[in-house]
Design a protein around this motif. Structure first.
Motif, mmCIF file in Angstrom:
data_model
loop_
_atom_site.group_PDB
_atom_site.id
_atom_site.type_symbol
_atom_site.label_atom_id
_atom_site.label_comp_id
_atom_site.label_asym_id
_atom_site.label_seq_id
_atom_site.Cartn_x
_atom_site.Cartn_y
_atom_site.Cartn_z
ATOM 1 N N GLU A 135 47.610 1.362 -13.742
ATOM 2 C CA GLU A 135 46.426 1.380 -12.881
ATOM 3 C C GLU A 135 45.671 2.698 -13.016
ATOM 4 O O GLU A 135 44.448 2.721 -13.102
ATOM 5 C CB GLU A 135 46.855 1.185 -11.420
ATOM 6 C CG GLU A 135 47.445 -0.178 -11.122
ATOM 7 C CD GLU A 135 46.411 -1.295 -11.158
ATOM 8 O OE1 GLU A 135 45.330 -1.126 -10.550
ATOM 9 O OE2 GLU A 135 46.666 -2.322 -11.800
ATOM 10 N N GLU A 136 46.419 3.791 -13.000
ATOM 11 C CA GLU A 136 45.774 5.103 -13.027
ATOM 12 C C GLU A 136 45.028 5.337 -14.330
ATOM 13 O O GLU A 136 43.936 5.895 -14.338
ATOM 14 C CB GLU A 136 46.823 6.208 -12.814
ATOM 15 C CG GLU A 136 46.192 7.589 -12.775
ATOM 16 C CD GLU A 136 47.173 8.689 -12.385
ATOM 17 O OE1 GLU A 136 48.338 8.367 -12.071
ATOM 18 O OE2 GLU A 136 46.740 9.849 -12.395
ATOM 19 N N ARG B 24 43.913 0.872 -8.939
ATOM 20 C CA ARG B 24 42.839 1.270 -9.852
ATOM 21 C C ARG B 24 41.613 1.758 -9.083
ATOM 22 O O ARG B 24 41.387 1.339 -7.950
ATOM 23 C CB ARG B 24 42.480 0.113 -10.786
ATOM 24 C CG ARG B 24 41.905 -1.091 -10.091
ATOM 25 C CD ARG B 24 41.845 -2.298 -11.002
ATOM 26 N NE ARG B 24 43.182 -2.803 -11.357
ATOM 27 C CZ ARG B 24 43.399 -3.965 -12.000
ATOM 28 N NH1 ARG B 24 42.401 -4.716 -12.375
ATOM 29 N NH2 ARG B 24 44.625 -4.359 -12.274
ATOM 30 N N LYS B 25 40.856 2.628 -9.759
ATOM 31 C CA LYS B 25 39.616 3.134 -9.154
ATOM 32 C C LYS B 25 38.547 2.055 -9.221
ATOM 33 O O LYS B 25 38.293 1.496 -10.290
ATOM 34 C CB LYS B 25 39.119 4.360 -9.929
ATOM 35 C CG LYS B 25 39.840 5.645 -9.581
ATOM 36 C CD LYS B 25 39.225 6.799 -10.349
ATOM 37 C CE LYS B 25 39.315 6.599 -11.860
ATOM 38 N NZ LYS B 25 38.806 7.692 -12.676
ATOM 39 N N LYS C 160 31.929 3.315 -7.648
ATOM 40 C CA LYS C 160 31.241 3.736 -6.411
ATOM 41 C C LYS C 160 29.737 3.465 -6.495
ATOM 42 O O LYS C 160 29.051 3.472 -5.486
ATOM 43 C CB LYS C 160 31.487 5.232 -6.168
ATOM 44 C CG LYS C 160 32.946 5.522 -5.813
ATOM 45 C CD LYS C 160 33.082 6.911 -5.194
ATOM 46 C CE LYS C 160 34.493 7.179 -4.713
ATOM 47 N NZ LYS C 160 35.280 7.962 -5.692
ATOM 48 N N GLY D 86 35.412 8.641 -15.773
ATOM 49 C CA GLY D 86 35.385 9.725 -14.805
ATOM 50 C C GLY D 86 35.896 10.987 -15.475
ATOM 51 O O GLY D 86 36.138 11.016 -16.684
ATOM 52 N N PRO E 111 36.141 3.756 -13.882
ATOM 53 C CA PRO E 111 36.464 2.877 -12.753
ATOM 54 C C PRO E 111 36.332 1.419 -13.190
ATOM 55 O O PRO E 111 35.541 1.102 -14.073
ATOM 56 C CB PRO E 111 35.388 3.225 -11.711
ATOM 57 C CG PRO E 111 34.887 4.571 -12.103
ATOM 58 C CD PRO E 111 34.998 4.641 -13.593
#
Lengths: 175, 375
Positions: free
Chosen positions: B160-161, B192-193, B196, B208, B214
């Motif tokens: 996920e990261e 996960r991100k 935004k 990022g 993301p």
């Protein structure tokens, strides 16, 4: 002093050796607060062929997961007996089914029991493993009967519990 | 929820770890010695609202994982040698599209069908380089049932990261052994991100600061394209050389720049050790027993156990090599991890292999035999 108690359960695929290994291992690990590792080895056939299950029990952490120098060997086939007869110490418990195996008295603690005969009496040859477990626990005392009963309860589905329990009790009485 | 103590198989603990990590999707094709994972997942996942699919083969299984991952699920599968070979193409797809997922390979003896019920550790290099093209990959290896549980959570967290597939390289011995395991509930879970920015501004491959973009999910307001072809930050194909170089390097760096976080090792009695054993998986258990016996006989021996195989723990091996007289690498193959150890050690000290490929575990005495021979 030996740090580990090492158990070999050997015979044929389908005899339920892995199940009794699991019951034994869980009894020691969960109900007696020790450490235990249960491993298994089997061939590609689902029934027949050499099969074994091993259980190592210790009050310390167990690094090597398999048996190095057995303290208890249960054999339920001639092939299994022949494989282990030259690998056991004089003071190793060697338990076998005298109905199907010719014992040679290689260990000072070698005992044959008519396990198949008793299974036939109980009208179920699929519970050889439970009779053998009863014999093994009573003879060797490596785990308490009470812990085994709790582990057995947990590991056997309810519809088969009575028949297995009866076989285990019968094993206890035999030794 | 509280910690639970159970007596489980390594394979079962993998499923428990996956569920704790938040997994909700499994697609796979059962194969010995991994089948207990599919079996338990098929019971447990539907019970928590997840999905279990038995696929037609491992190629499709891996494709389903990428799809489920892009739809927002934490997805995993389990297989062994022959199935792992079939998965390679779509593992590449997961790397290229940056689809987080976890692939468990419970190693058995090969090549091909091989000894179907017997253990091996011979897929170390396949896990690293099985899919084509320059790429980075994270590979974790458990040696106990407890580690199956904890490292599985870690595998999902890394996936996920870093938006990447993670290979969980177990073996028949660890997968089938039963031990006491504490199902801890205090391990942090990483998700996960999510983007935004507003949906029209979303660029699915714009990284990022950590190099990781993301990830929105299919079916959300964020419409995006995920391609196996070389693409730019918009996700659409872009074959310009500068872009290709940038993307390949970013995919590599997003893993290798975070080695400190990703590399997990354990040390036993290494402080003053002159003999260092380097091992992983089931062989690490044999190596620990060997260390115990050596210490009892007065030898200064220690073990470096690798939980992360890839990226390879260069730094840790180098540090220990600085203090050791020699290193010994027990592994159930003809020499895979040893070549990495030798690369790092650079002939400063001798490195010896203990190798076994007959489908049986390496015993502590076989390791001791090798040490006696060279000491």
């Amino acid at each position: 002093m030996k740090r580990r108690t090492e158990v070999v359960l050997a015979g044929l695929g389908g005899q339920g050796l892995i199940l009794i290994g699991k019951i034994l291992g869980e009894a020691a690990a969960i109900y007696e607060g020790k450490n235990s590792v249960q491993t298994q080895s089997y061939g590609v056939a689902s029934r027949g062929g050499f099969s074994k299950s091993e259980v190592v029990i210790s009050s310390e952490e167990i690094a090597y997961p398999e048996v190095l120098d057995p303290d208890v060997v249960l054999t339920l086939s001639q092939q299994a007996y022949d494989l282990y007869k030259n690998k056991v110490r004089k003071d190793c418990w060697l338990i076998y089914d005298s109905d199907t195996i010719t014992g040679e008295g290689v260990s000072d603690k070698e005992f044959g029991f008519p396990i198949t005969t008793v299974a036939v009496e109980l009208r179920n040859t699929r519970i050889l493993n439970m009779i053998a477990l009863g014999i093994l626990v009573k003879l060797t005392g490596i785990v308490s009967v009470e812990s085994i009963l709790r582990s057995l309860e947990k590991n056997i589905p309810s519809q088969f519990r009575d028949v297995n329990l009866r076989a285990f009790q019968r094993g206890l009485e035999m030794s | 929820m509280h910690d639970r103590i159970k007596f489980l198989q390594g394979n079962e603990a993998c499923v428990e770890g996956a569920l704790t990590a938040g997994a909700s999707f499994y697609a796979g094709y059962p194969i010995t010695p991994s089948s207990e994972i599919a079996e338990l997942a098929s019971i447990r996942l539907p019970a928590v609202g997840g999905v279990f699919i038995q696929m037609e083969d491992e190629i499709a299984s891996m494709a389903a994982l990428v799809g489920a991952s892009m739809a927002g699920a934490k997805a995993f599968t389990a297989t062994s040698g022959p199935g792992f070979s079939l998965m390679q193409e779509n593992i590449g797809l997961a790397i290229m599209t940056e689809a987080p997922c976890v692939i468990i390979n419970v190693q058995r003896s090969g090549p091909s069908t091989g000894l179907a019920t017997k253990p091996a550790q011979a897929d170390v290099m396949q896990a690293r380089w099985g899919t084509h093209g320059d790429h980075a990959i994270i590979v974790l290896s458990p040696a106990s049932v407890q580690e199956c549980y904890e490292l599985m959570i870690q595998a999902f967290n890394f996936a996920e990261e870093f938006r990447t597939p993670v290979i969980f390289l177990s073996d028949e011995i660890v997968g089938h052994m039963r031990e006491k395991v504490i199902l801890r509930d205090d391990i942090p879970i990483v998700n996960r991100k999510f983007p935004k920015v507003d949906p029209p501004e979303y660029r699915p491959y714009q990284p990022g600061e950590d190099g990781v973009p993301p990830l929105a999910y299919f079916g959300s307001d964020y419409i995006f394209h995920a391609s196996s072809s070389m693409h730019d930050e918009t996700g659409y194909p872009n074959n310009v050389p500068d872009n290709a170089e940038k993307v390949i390097k970013r995919l590599y760096k997003k893993i290798y720049d975070h080695r400190d976080e990703i590399i997990i090792t354990k040390e036993y009695e290494t402080e003053d050790a002159e003999i260092i054993l380097v091992s992983f998986g089931a062989s690490a258990r044999s190596a620990r027993e060997a260390v115990y016996i050596l210490r009892e006989s007065g030898y200064k021996a220690g073990l470096l156990q690798l939980n992360t195989l890839w990226p390879f723990p260069d730094e840790k091996v180098r540090q220990l090599a600085d203090r050791a007289k020699f290193m010994v690498v027990p592994e159930m193959n003809l020499g895979q991890i040893i070549s990495e150890v030798k690369r790092v050690v650079e002939a400063r000290i001798p490195v010896y292999g203990v190798n076994k490929v007959n489908g049986e575990i390496i015993t502590p005495y076989e390791i001791l035999g090798k040490i006696k021979e060279v000491f």
